[in-house]
Scaffold this motif. Sequence first.
Motif, PDB file in Angstrom:
ATOM      1  N   VAL A   1       0.830  -1.203   0.000  1.00  0.00           N
ATOM      2  CA  VAL A   1       0.000   0.000   0.000  1.00  0.00           C
ATOM      3  C   VAL A   1       0.863   1.251   0.000  1.00  0.00           C
ATOM      4  N   VAL A   2       1.882   1.274   0.854  1.00  0.00           N
ATOM      5  CA  VAL A   2       2.770   2.438   0.915  1.00  0.00           C
ATOM      6  C   VAL A   2       3.494   2.624  -0.415  1.00  0.00           C
ATOM      7  N   GLY A   3       3.925   1.534  -1.029  1.00  0.00           N
ATOM      8  CA  GLY A   3       4.602   1.640  -2.321  1.00  0.00           C
ATOM      9  C   GLY A   3       3.710   2.214  -3.397  1.00  0.00           C
TER      10      GLY A   3
ATOM     11  N   ARG B   1       5.264  10.411  -8.703  1.00  0.00           N
ATOM     12  CA  ARG B   1       5.002  10.173 -10.128  1.00  0.00           C
ATOM     13  C   ARG B   1       6.188   9.487 -10.790  1.00  0.00           C
ATOM     14  N   ASN B   2       6.642   8.426 -10.134  1.00  0.00           N
ATOM     15  CA  ASN B   2       7.769   7.642 -10.647  1.00  0.00           C
ATOM     16  C   ASN B   2       7.502   6.169 -10.348  1.00  0.00           C
ATOM     17  N   PRO B   3       7.490   5.312 -11.355  1.00  0.00           N
ATOM     18  CA  PRO B   3       7.173   3.904 -11.131  1.00  0.00           C
ATOM     19  C   PRO B   3       8.262   3.138 -10.399  1.00  0.00           C
ATOM     20  N   LEU B   4       9.431   3.734 -10.195  1.00  0.00           N
ATOM     21  CA  LEU B   4      10.523   3.058  -9.512  1.00  0.00           C
ATOM     22  C   LEU B   4      10.598   3.411  -8.032  1.00  0.00           C
ATOM     23  N   ALA B   5       9.631   4.163  -7.525  1.00  0.00           N
ATOM     24  CA  ALA B   5       9.625   4.547  -6.114  1.00  0.00           C
ATOM     25  C   ALA B   5       9.190   3.361  -5.259  1.00  0.00           C
ATOM     26  N   ASP B   6       9.661   3.340  -4.011  1.00  0.00           N
ATOM     27  CA  ASP B   6       9.269   2.292  -3.074  1.00  0.00           C
ATOM     28  C   ASP B   6       9.172   2.894  -1.674  1.00  0.00           C
ATOM     29  N   PRO B   7       8.718   2.134  -0.669  1.00  0.00           N
ATOM     30  CA  PRO B   7       8.528   2.706   0.677  1.00  0.00           C
ATOM     31  C   PRO B   7       9.797   3.230   1.325  1.00  0.00           C
TER      32      PRO B   7
ATOM     33  N   LEU C   1       7.735  -2.197  -4.276  1.00  0.00           N
ATOM     34  CA  LEU C   1       8.015  -1.841  -5.668  1.00  0.00           C
ATOM     35  C   LEU C   1       7.251  -2.741  -6.631  1.00  0.00           C
ATOM     36  N   MET C   2       7.243  -4.039  -6.372  1.00  0.00           N
ATOM     37  CA  MET C   2       6.657  -5.001  -7.311  1.00  0.00           C
ATOM     38  C   MET C   2       5.141  -5.015  -7.298  1.00  0.00           C
ATOM     39  N   LEU C   3       4.556  -5.187  -6.099  1.00  0.00           N
ATOM     40  CA  LEU C   3       3.127  -5.482  -6.015  1.00  0.00           C
ATOM     41  C   LEU C   3       2.233  -4.392  -6.586  1.00  0.00           C
ATOM     42  N   PRO C   4       2.528  -3.083  -6.385  1.00  0.00           N
ATOM     43  CA  PRO C   4       1.662  -2.069  -7.007  1.00  0.00           C
ATOM     44  C   PRO C   4       1.587  -2.191  -8.518  1.00  0.00           C
ATOM     45  N   HIS C   5       2.697  -2.511  -9.180  1.00  0.00           N
ATOM     46  CA  HIS C   5       2.680  -2.656 -10.637  1.00  0.00           C
ATOM     47  C   HIS C   5       1.864  -3.874 -11.064  1.00  0.00           C
ATOM     48  N   VAL C   6       2.012  -4.967 -10.338  1.00  0.00           N
ATOM     49  CA  VAL C   6       1.226  -6.162 -10.656  1.00  0.00           C
ATOM     50  C   VAL C   6      -0.257  -5.882 -10.504  1.00  0.00           C
ATOM     51  N   VAL C   7      -0.614  -5.181  -9.441  1.00  0.00           N
ATOM     52  CA  VAL C   7      -2.024  -4.872  -9.183  1.00  0.00           C
ATOM     53  C   VAL C   7      -2.586  -3.953 -10.259  1.00  0.00           C
ATOM     54  N   ARG C   8      -1.811  -2.961 -10.674  1.00  0.00           N
ATOM     55  CA  ARG C   8      -2.312  -2.040 -11.716  1.00  0.00           C
ATOM     56  C   ARG C   8      -2.547  -2.760 -13.034  1.00  0.00           C
ATOM     57  N   LEU C   9      -1.762  -3.779 -13.313  1.00  0.00           N
ATOM     58  CA  LEU C   9      -1.992  -4.562 -14.525  1.00  0.00           C
ATOM     59  C   LEU C   9      -3.318  -5.316 -14.466  1.00  0.00           C
ATOM     60  N   VAL C  10      -3.791  -5.592 -13.256  1.00  0.00           N
ATOM     61  CA  VAL C  10      -5.004  -6.399 -13.086  1.00  0.00           C
ATOM     62  C   VAL C  10      -6.249  -5.531 -12.973  1.00  0.00           C
ATOM     63  N   VAL C  11      -6.207  -4.502 -12.101  1.00  0.00           N
ATOM     64  CA  VAL C  11      -7.420  -3.729 -11.814  1.00  0.00           C
ATOM     65  C   VAL C  11      -7.357  -2.300 -12.324  1.00  0.00           C
ATOM     66  N   GLY C  12      -6.252  -1.892 -12.964  1.00  0.00           N
ATOM     67  CA  GLY C  12      -6.163  -0.534 -13.467  1.00  0.00           C
ATOM     68  C   GLY C  12      -5.471   0.391 -12.490  1.00  0.00           C
ATOM     69  N   GLY C  13      -5.494   1.690 -12.798  1.00  0.00           N
ATOM     70  CA  GLY C  13      -4.724   2.655 -12.041  1.00  0.00           C
ATOM     71  C   GLY C  13      -5.496   3.465 -11.025  1.00  0.00           C
ATOM     72  N   ASP C  14      -6.816   3.301 -10.923  1.00  0.00           N
ATOM     73  CA  ASP C  14      -7.615   4.047  -9.958  1.00  0.00           C
ATOM     74  C   ASP C  14      -7.255   3.586  -8.547  1.00  0.00           C
ATOM     75  N   HIS C  15      -6.797   4.521  -7.709  1.00  0.00           N
ATOM     76  CA  HIS C  15      -6.317   4.141  -6.388  1.00  0.00           C
ATOM     77  C   HIS C  15      -7.429   3.652  -5.467  1.00  0.00           C
ATOM     78  N   ARG C  16      -8.675   3.923  -5.788  1.00  0.00           N
ATOM     79  CA  ARG C  16      -9.761   3.338  -5.014  1.00  0.00           C
ATOM     80  C   ARG C  16      -9.809   1.834  -5.201  1.00  0.00           C
ATOM     81  N   ARG C  17      -9.256   1.361  -6.306  1.00  0.00           N
ATOM     82  CA  ARG C  17      -9.145  -0.076  -6.557  1.00  0.00           C
ATOM     83  C   ARG C  17      -7.754  -0.599  -6.202  1.00  0.00           C
ATOM     84  N   VAL C  18      -6.744   0.188  -6.510  1.00  0.00           N
ATOM     85  CA  VAL C  18      -5.372  -0.275  -6.333  1.00  0.00           C
ATOM     86  C   VAL C  18      -5.049  -0.530  -4.869  1.00  0.00           C
TER      87      VAL C  18
END
Length: 389
Positions: A123-125, A133-139, A313-330
């Motif tokens: 969640v923090v990632g 606004r950088n996909p390489l950011a992590d907690p 770092l990993m899990l947010p990208h995997v989740v966005r591939l599945v449910v999209g980029g809306d943070h209410r879902r992510v």
Amino acid sequence: MTARPAAPDTVTGRSPAAPAPPGSGGPAGEDRPKGRRRGPRRGGLPHRPALVLLGVLLLASLTAGLTIGSVRVPPGEVWGIVAHRLGAGWVEADWSRARETIVLDVRAPRVLLGAVTGAGLAVVGAAMQALVRNPLADPYLLGVSSGASLGAVLVIVSGTTFLGALSLSASAFAGALAALLLVYATARAGGRITPVRLVLSGVAVAAVLTAATHLVLLTTDRGNQAREVLSWTLGGLGGVRWDTLWLPSSALLAAVALLLVRARSLNLLLAGEEAATTMGLDVARFRSRMFVLLSLVTGVLVAAAGPIGFVGLMLPHVVRLVVGGDHRRVLPTAALAGAVFLVWADIAARTVAAPQEIPVGVLTALCGGPFFLWLMRRDARRATGRRPG
């Protein structure tokens, strides 16, 4: 006659004419092709089925975590022990006292801490990647883990037990908090805090604190503590007790609740600072508050389980591939996915080299390293494809 501005999008909260966000699919600062509208992408899998599926996987993962080990306990017996402890009088206690102790006092706190830590880091990632606004950011972007490591090492090499069993976690959290304050003081020294200045301050402070940690290890006479220090800095879930589980659990629940309330603001940041400001978001204040919240939650998680890398770092990208980029879902999906992932990583850490235990951070790094390289390669290809000609 002046044309009326277009109505804002119901998901992102921004106007269709707002500039496309440069950070949702590639490194910050890159431009999208003209005419392409980019907001939080809708995924192919509906949100509710994804949550149900992950919920079932999490329940199965928790069961596996309580079952698998040097002493294997059948799943039916595991849930019988749990139900009996919860007061189910109809369950007949036909298991040994030793097995009950293994399930409830050894494995259960460890498995739950793995689920809480994995959920919190994911969640923090996800939120951190939106904020900068950088996909390489992590907690660990702001040097929190380096401060926590220094605090933990000081307690280990000195043998201090001022708070008993909580001394290590308390010192690690104090180090994480000190690192956060130092990063903010450094970033504010040049004027207004910006994401770039904050990240650079985090990198600099992390380097200094890491050097201090190594200096402490090199100058100490307690050489027999080196293995314990190495084990902690690689991350692990061993040795957790029920009385130390409430703090990371509370931090996770508070973080998820607050982030869900501000999910629309995270979506607005994907459209860019100017568009978010136009839609009424005080970007500077929002970012500052979110950075403090995320860093404190990360400090609590690191104090409890050590610096376990790559999960955020990993899990947010995997989740966005599945449910999209809306943070209410992510956000809720990332919490469940992170919990499942880290529970299974810990199971592997306990069993791959049994009877010796591998630090769980080693296994997450083995998974995260190749993923990080793939992510960089993917973004490089996207950047090349956007170049004119």
